[in-house]
Design a protein around this motif. Sequence first.
Motif, PDB file in Angstrom:
ATOM      1  N   PHE A 106       0.810  -1.210   0.000  1.00 53.48           N
ATOM      2  CA  PHE A 106       0.000   0.000   0.000  1.00 53.48           C
ATOM      3  C   PHE A 106       0.843   1.261   0.000  1.00 53.48           C
ATOM      4  CE2 PHE A 106       0.337  -1.320   4.449  1.00 53.48           C
ATOM      5  CZ  PHE A 106       0.766  -0.163   5.081  1.00 53.48           C
ATOM      6  N   TRP A 107       2.157   1.133   0.295  1.00 47.76           N
ATOM      7  CA  TRP A 107       3.011   2.320   0.332  1.00 47.76           C
ATOM      8  C   TRP A 107       4.457   1.893   0.358  1.00 47.76           C
ATOM      9  CZ3 TRP A 107       5.350   4.686   5.065  1.00 47.76           C
ATOM     10  CH2 TRP A 107       5.895   5.952   4.825  1.00 47.76           C
ATOM     11  N   TYR A 153      -4.316   0.720  11.898  1.00 51.34           N
ATOM     12  CA  TYR A 153      -5.424   1.595  11.511  1.00 51.34           C
ATOM     13  C   TYR A 153      -6.765   1.141  12.078  1.00 51.34           C
ATOM     14  CZ  TYR A 153      -2.124   4.095   8.688  1.00 51.34           C
ATOM     15  OH  TYR A 153      -1.041   4.844   8.289  1.00 51.34           O
ATOM     16  N   PHE A 158      -7.911   1.629   6.540  1.00 55.07           N
ATOM     17  CA  PHE A 158      -7.635   2.881   5.843  1.00 55.07           C
ATOM     18  C   PHE A 158      -7.912   2.602   4.377  1.00 55.07           C
ATOM     19  CE2 PHE A 158      -4.545   6.706   6.070  1.00 55.07           C
ATOM     20  CZ  PHE A 158      -5.179   7.346   5.021  1.00 55.07           C
ATOM     21  N   PRO A 159      -9.234   2.565   4.000  1.00 50.09           N
ATOM     22  CA  PRO A 159      -9.638   2.169   2.649  1.00 50.09           C
ATOM     23  C   PRO A 159      -8.955   2.950   1.526  1.00 50.09           C
ATOM     24  CG  PRO A 159     -11.539   2.287   4.080  1.00 50.09           C
ATOM     25  CD  PRO A 159     -10.376   2.854   4.856  1.00 50.09           C
ATOM     26  N   ALA A 160      -8.666   4.226   1.741  1.00 49.00           N
ATOM     27  CA  ALA A 160      -8.035   5.032   0.695  1.00 49.00           C
ATOM     28  C   ALA A 160      -6.673   4.460   0.291  1.00 49.00           C
ATOM     29  CB  ALA A 160      -7.884   6.478   1.163  1.00 49.00           C
ATOM     30  N   TRP A 161      -6.023   3.739   1.193  1.00 48.68           N
ATOM     31  CA  TRP A 161      -4.727   3.128   0.906  1.00 48.68           C
ATOM     32  C   TRP A 161      -4.854   1.625   0.649  1.00 48.68           C
ATOM     33  CZ3 TRP A 161      -0.221   5.154   4.437  1.00 48.68           C
ATOM     34  CH2 TRP A 161       0.040   6.486   4.114  1.00 48.68           C
ATOM     35  N   GLY A 162      -6.077   1.113   0.630  1.00 50.41           N
ATOM     36  CA  GLY A 162      -6.264  -0.315   0.389  1.00 50.41           C
ATOM     37  C   GLY A 162      -6.072  -1.165   1.631  1.00 50.41           C
TER      38      GLY A 162
END
Length: 182
Positions: A106-107, A153, A158-162
């Motif tokens: 995710f990052w 989280y 943290f759905p915006a980051w999957g």
Amino acid sequence: PAMMSVAASAARGAAIGRQHSRSSAAALSSSSSSHRQGSAAYFNRNFLRGGFCRGDRSVASAAMQPIPGFETTMETLTPGSGAAVAKGDTVTVHATGIVEETGDKFWSTKDPGQTSFTYTAGVGKVITGWDQGCLGMSTGETRKLRIPALEGYGAGGFPAWGIPAGGTLLFTIEVLSIKGKK
């Protein structure tokens, strides 16, 4: 929620494996057909048997150590040297985060267009598992952290980051610099 039965868990794992196989094969579309098929088979064999999420990246590793007072666990991959990260220090790191349940990254500060990440240690400016898991690291040290949802989280994810609801996070963190508290 009730615990998932073994059969339901196996069915979910197979579905995830099929989904990842399709995306892996699609990502390799410029490769030869036999290479694509070989890669998908390799992925299925390792993913479904635990090679990626449960083996290579997992924290089921015997080397994972508990962090006293927390559910987050850690493993030092490369030792560092010099002063250790302490509460209030300004720390700059490279980091890669993966959702344990899906194996999806995710990052990563090492991805194109990304840069290192700087934060203040031990004062709650980042998620609890990261904050506590990086204390004591030295410059040059690389550590793997397994952060359960409670110290990540949370139940909402943290759905915006999957990151799904209740998602467990796997981070690989390398300390680039430490500046003592001011």
